[in-house]
Design a protein around this motif. Structure first.
Motif, PDB file in Angstrom:
ATOM      1  N   ASP A   1       0.843  -1.357  -0.060  1.00  0.00           N
ATOM      2  CA  ASP A   1      -0.009  -0.137   0.062  1.00  0.00           C
ATOM      3  C   ASP A   1       0.769   1.342  -0.086  1.00  0.00           C
ATOM      4  O   ASP A   1       0.692   2.298   0.718  1.00  0.00           O
ATOM      5  CB  ASP A   1      -1.022  -0.036   1.245  1.00  0.00           C
ATOM      6  CG  ASP A   1      -2.391   0.718   0.775  1.00  0.00           C
ATOM      7  OD1 ASP A   1      -2.617   1.224  -0.258  1.00  0.00           O
ATOM      8  OD2 ASP A   1      -3.008   1.105   1.852  1.00  0.00           O
ATOM      9  N   GLY A   2       1.949   1.080  -0.921  1.00  0.00           N
ATOM     10  CA  GLY A   2       2.889   2.392  -0.790  1.00  0.00           C
ATOM     11  C   GLY A   2       3.828   2.698   0.074  1.00  0.00           C
ATOM     12  O   GLY A   2       4.489   3.581   0.162  1.00  0.00           O
ATOM     13  N   GLU A   3       3.918   1.784   0.998  1.00  0.00           N
ATOM     14  CA  GLU A   3       4.840   1.807   2.366  1.00  0.00           C
ATOM     15  C   GLU A   3       5.819   0.601   2.528  1.00  0.00           C
ATOM     16  O   GLU A   3       5.172  -0.367   2.045  1.00  0.00           O
ATOM     17  CB  GLU A   3       4.065   2.028   3.621  1.00  0.00           C
ATOM     18  CG  GLU A   3       3.132   3.244   3.614  1.00  0.00           C
ATOM     19  CD  GLU A   3       3.697   4.659   3.336  1.00  0.00           C
ATOM     20  OE1 GLU A   3       5.019   4.664   3.731  1.00  0.00           O
ATOM     21  OE2 GLU A   3       3.001   5.668   3.000  1.00  0.00           O
TER      22      GLU A   3
ATOM     23  N   ALA B   1      -6.842  -0.361  -4.658  1.00  0.00           N
ATOM     24  CA  ALA B   1      -6.420   0.449  -5.533  1.00  0.00           C
ATOM     25  C   ALA B   1      -6.870   0.335  -6.854  1.00  0.00           C
ATOM     26  O   ALA B   1      -6.889   1.003  -8.035  1.00  0.00           O
ATOM     27  CB  ALA B   1      -4.938   0.111  -5.571  1.00  0.00           C
TER      28      ALA B   1
ATOM     29  N   TRP C   1      -7.267   2.622 -10.476  1.00  0.00           N
ATOM     30  CA  TRP C   1      -5.975   2.515 -11.408  1.00  0.00           C
ATOM     31  C   TRP C   1      -6.611   2.092 -12.590  1.00  0.00           C
ATOM     32  O   TRP C   1      -6.234   2.530 -13.950  1.00  0.00           O
ATOM     33  CB  TRP C   1      -5.226   1.355 -10.805  1.00  0.00           C
ATOM     34  CG  TRP C   1      -3.904   0.984 -11.761  1.00  0.00           C
ATOM     35  CD1 TRP C   1      -3.575  -0.211 -12.355  1.00  0.00           C
ATOM     36  CD2 TRP C   1      -2.839   1.943 -12.111  1.00  0.00           C
ATOM     37  NE1 TRP C   1      -2.685  -0.172 -13.084  1.00  0.00           N
ATOM     38  CE2 TRP C   1      -1.800   1.308 -13.136  1.00  0.00           C
ATOM     39  CE3 TRP C   1      -2.474   3.331 -11.798  1.00  0.00           C
ATOM     40  CZ2 TRP C   1      -0.624   1.646 -13.275  1.00  0.00           C
ATOM     41  CZ3 TRP C   1      -1.429   3.890 -12.356  1.00  0.00           C
ATOM     42  CH2 TRP C   1      -0.412   3.129 -13.010  1.00  0.00           C
TER      43      TRP C   1
ATOM     44  N   THR D   1      -3.684  -4.083 -10.882  1.00  0.00           N
ATOM     45  CA  THR D   1      -3.004  -4.162 -10.057  1.00  0.00           C
ATOM     46  C   THR D   1      -2.093  -5.411  -9.523  1.00  0.00           C
ATOM     47  O   THR D   1      -2.504  -6.510  -9.720  1.00  0.00           O
ATOM     48  CB  THR D   1      -3.564  -3.424  -8.652  1.00  0.00           C
ATOM     49  OG1 THR D   1      -4.583  -4.304  -8.367  1.00  0.00           O
ATOM     50  CG2 THR D   1      -4.153  -2.096  -8.769  1.00  0.00           C
TER      51      THR D   1
ATOM     52  N   GLU E   1      10.795   1.214  -4.712  1.00  0.00           N
ATOM     53  CA  GLU E   1      11.016   2.387  -3.998  1.00  0.00           C
ATOM     54  C   GLU E   1      11.107   3.511  -5.103  1.00  0.00           C
ATOM     55  O   GLU E   1      10.595   4.482  -4.919  1.00  0.00           O
ATOM     56  CB  GLU E   1      12.390   2.298  -3.510  1.00  0.00           C
ATOM     57  CG  GLU E   1      13.178   3.528  -2.850  1.00  0.00           C
ATOM     58  CD  GLU E   1      14.458   3.237  -2.807  1.00  0.00           C
ATOM     59  OE1 GLU E   1      14.966   2.536  -1.722  1.00  0.00           O
ATOM     60  OE2 GLU E   1      15.300   4.385  -3.345  1.00  0.00           O
TER      61      GLU E   1
ATOM     62  N   ARG F   1       7.686   4.172  -6.130  1.00  0.00           N
ATOM     63  CA  ARG F   1       6.908   5.162  -5.372  1.00  0.00           C
ATOM     64  C   ARG F   1       7.477   6.566  -5.554  1.00  0.00           C
ATOM     65  O   ARG F   1       6.709   7.488  -5.536  1.00  0.00           O
ATOM     66  CB  ARG F   1       7.173   4.802  -3.769  1.00  0.00           C
ATOM     67  CG  ARG F   1       6.434   5.644  -2.832  1.00  0.00           C
ATOM     68  CD  ARG F   1       6.615   5.280  -1.520  1.00  0.00           C
ATOM     69  NE  ARG F   1       8.003   5.179  -0.768  1.00  0.00           N
ATOM     70  CZ  ARG F   1       8.120   5.060   0.447  1.00  0.00           C
ATOM     71  NH1 ARG F   1       7.425   5.161   1.353  1.00  0.00           N
ATOM     72  NH2 ARG F   1       9.386   5.312   0.769  1.00  0.00           N
TER      73      ARG F   1
ATOM     74  N   PRO G   1       0.535   5.402  -7.628  1.00  0.00           N
ATOM     75  CA  PRO G   1      -0.366   5.316  -6.555  1.00  0.00           C
ATOM     76  C   PRO G   1      -0.409   4.337  -5.628  1.00  0.00           C
ATOM     77  O   PRO G   1       0.059   3.332  -5.953  1.00  0.00           O
ATOM     78  CB  PRO G   1      -1.977   5.521  -7.331  1.00  0.00           C
ATOM     79  CG  PRO G   1      -1.819   5.621  -8.359  1.00  0.00           C
ATOM     80  CD  PRO G   1      -0.645   5.284  -8.946  1.00  0.00           C
ATOM     81  N   LYS G   2      -0.510   4.395  -4.435  1.00  0.00           N
ATOM     82  CA  LYS G   2      -0.747   3.413  -3.151  1.00  0.00           C
ATOM     83  C   LYS G   2      -1.393   2.215  -3.783  1.00  0.00           C
ATOM     84  O   LYS G   2      -2.449   2.281  -4.254  1.00  0.00           O
ATOM     85  CB  LYS G   2      -1.349   3.894  -2.022  1.00  0.00           C
ATOM     86  CG  LYS G   2      -0.600   5.049  -1.154  1.00  0.00           C
ATOM     87  CD  LYS G   2      -1.312   5.402  -0.015  1.00  0.00           C
ATOM     88  CE  LYS G   2      -0.227   6.450   0.796  1.00  0.00           C
ATOM     89  NZ  LYS G   2      -0.635   6.484   2.042  1.00  0.00           N
TER      90      LYS G   2
ATOM     91  N   ASN H   1       2.551  -3.964  -4.893  1.00  0.00           N
ATOM     92  CA  ASN H   1       2.967  -4.562  -3.558  1.00  0.00           C
ATOM     93  C   ASN H   1       3.932  -5.581  -3.868  1.00  0.00           C
ATOM     94  O   ASN H   1       3.882  -6.454  -4.658  1.00  0.00           O
ATOM     95  CB  ASN H   1       1.776  -4.966  -3.203  1.00  0.00           C
ATOM     96  CG  ASN H   1       0.605  -3.834  -3.101  1.00  0.00           C
ATOM     97  OD1 ASN H   1       0.484  -3.181  -2.068  1.00  0.00           O
ATOM     98  ND2 ASN H   1      -0.357  -3.921  -3.990  1.00  0.00           N
TER      99      ASN H   1
END
Ligand code: NAD
Length: 489
Positions: free
Chosen positions: A10-12, A54, A58, A170, A188, A191, A196-197, A201
């Motif tokens: 989720d983007g992290e 997402a 998307w 996704t 990385e 991102r 988008p988040k 993944n």
């Protein structure tokens, strides 16, 4: 060099729920590079949920805008190519000349290709009976699970993610437990360029835990797998619960044929590349050298001389031409085939052992290995996946085709000849998803890549890949104002 060693959800970048870690080793000396978070079931659930959330936005984004993000990612990969190549060399053992000169370049080129492709995949209009309009839309499938092996991690990341994302899906990707670092680095960069988040993944983890669960997961609509045939079978079984779509790129046992009219200097050099590039850890490696008996001795003399001269060494040294295999376990597996070959009467013409050099003693190195063997021998039938080539001879076209087509695999194969008619005749008769004539292991993002038989099904690259990552929706429109004739009243 910054090394990402967490899951990307989720983007992290986040730790796994139970905080377990997988050691990532440098195969040059088996030193620890880092410990990467290990995804388990709860983490797969988190990633699939993020990808599901997402997906609608998307998929609705203009295709050109999805493409633009892929183009930006390609640029970012190029801008960070030196760092990515070094990371890849310490993680996989590929020599820097290959990671910098081929793998990372091809990764950027592939993302760029699919970035450009995003807004060029069109539906169609079907010429149906009068009074009706029928058109076909190509729609994204949904959440795609992608499982990749350890032999070309960044390239496979682009081969799989590129078309999936361009088509509006996704992605939840599981890199191999041995080599997750370049894929995390690409996340990385994704991102940074603004994906988008939840669209991308990445879940490092073991195959029998995270991989198996991803393949089973009811929230995943398609599973795309690259790896061994044995694991591919498990993925198909795991996918049955929700009947998700499956795409399989599996093992190979590439036939590399040299005819008596071949230009031998090119055939020798190209055949060495076919098997020894990337330490032979390639599904499309030319792992069976099939020589016309008239030129076999002359060819082998040159081939063995070249193989003997290949420079083994630390992947980070600029002049290294062959690095270590990717793990100790795999090195032992490859070397075990030397015993297998001998037991079946095979003759070791070269190598068959680890190099006796102090500077390489702690690593996973294997010397270029050449073995004379019969078609039925295990080393001519099973995928060794190392710098290990079996050599056999033939007399005529009929015999060579029986040998070339004489395994369960059908991925890539090559032939060397100066006879134009023979080249196309044999290429046409080879049971193989890809054939190279007077070259070997050429790949390009525009050209379909994949196999038949136990080498799998589905195709990566090109329009074929975009089709494999979309569903066709047929829409019927009645353009006639009349009342239908079914119940005349
Ligand atoms: P592998 O099958 O052991 O593993 C491949 C991936 O699958 C890894 O990420 C692994 O963790 C995962 N995995 C393992 N067990 C799983 C399970 N039960 N369910 C789901 N996922 C699971 O293969 P490998 O040893 O990593 O890679 C080498 C193999 O990959 C060779 O056979 C090679 O030919 C094949 N390969 C094929 C292609 C192709 O395009 N056809 C390309 C490269 C490699």
């Amino acid at each position: 060099m910054t090394i990402q060693n967490n899951l990307f959800i989720d983007g992290e970048f986040v730790d796994s729920e139970d905080r377990s870690r997988i050691p990532v080793l440098n195969p040059h000396d088996n030193s620890l590079i880092t410990e990467v978070a290990e995804a388990k079931k709860a983490d797969v659930d988190r990633a699939v949920e993020a990808a599901r959330r997402a997906f609608p936005a998307w998929a609705k984004l203009a295709a050109a805008d999805r493409g633009l993000l892929l183009l930006k990612l390609a640029d970012a990969i190029e801008a960070n190519a030196d760092e990515l190549a070094k990371l890849e060399s310490i993680d996989t053992g590929h020599p820097l000349r290959d990671t910098r000169g081929l793998d990372v370049v091809r990764t950027a080129v592939t993302f760029r290709y699919f970035g450009g492709m995003a807004d060029k995949v069109q539906g169609s209009v079907v010429p149906v009976e009068q009074g009706f309009l029928n058109y076909v839309l190509r729609e994204p499938i949904g959440v795609v699970g992608q499982i990749v092996p350890w032999n070309f991690p960044p390239m496979f990341t682009s081969w799989k993610m590129g078309p999936a994302l361009a088509a509006g899906n996704t992605v939840v990707m599981k890199p191999a437990e041995l080599t997750p670092l370049s894929t995390l680095k690409i996340a990385e960069l994704a991102r940074k360029v603004g994906f988008p988040k939840g669209v991308i993944n990445i879940l490092p983890g073991y195959g029998n835990i995270a991989g198996q669960y991803l393949a089973e997961h009811p929230g995943v609509d398609k599973i795309a797998f690259t790896g061994s045939t044995a694991t591919g079978r498990k993925v198909v079984q795991a996918s049955a619960g929700n009947l998700k779509r499956v795409q399989l790129e599996l093992g190979g046992k590439g036939a590399n044929i040299v005819f008596d009219d071949a230009f031998l200097p090119a055939a020798i050099n190209g055949s060495a590349f076919a098997i020894f590039h990337n330490q032979g850890q390639a599904c499309i490696a030319g792992s069976r050298l099939i020589l016309h008996e008239k030129i076999a001795d002359a060819f082998l003399e040159g081939f063995l001389k070249l193989a003997r001269s290949i420079r083994l060494g630390n992947p980070l040294d600029a002049d290294t031409e062959m690095g270590p295999l990717t793990s100790q376990l795999h090195r032992d597996r490859v070397l075990s085939y030397v015993k297998v070959a001998k037991e079946q009467g095979g003759e070791i013409l070269l190598g068959g052992k680890s190099p006796e050099r102090d500077d390489l003693a702690r690593g996973c190195y294997v010397e270029p290995t050449v073995v004379r063997a019969k078609l039925a021998d295990r080393v001519s039938q099973e995928e060794v996946f190392g710098p290990f080539v079996s050599v056999t001879t033939f007399r005529d076209d009929e015999e060579v085709l029986a040998i070339a087509n004489g395994t369960d695999y059908g991925l890539g194969g090559g032939l060397w000849t100066t006879n134009l008619q023979r080249a196309h005749r044999i290429a046409g008769a080879m049971r193989s998803g890809m054939v190279w004539i007077n070259c070997y292991k050429r790949v390009n993002p525009g050209s379909p890549f994949g196999g038949i038989g136990k080498s799998g099904y589905g195709r990566e690259m090109g329009f074929e890949a975009m089709h494999d990552y979309t569903e066709a929706k047929s829409v019927w429109v009645n353009v006639d104002a009349k009342i239908p004739p079914w119940y005349p009243r």
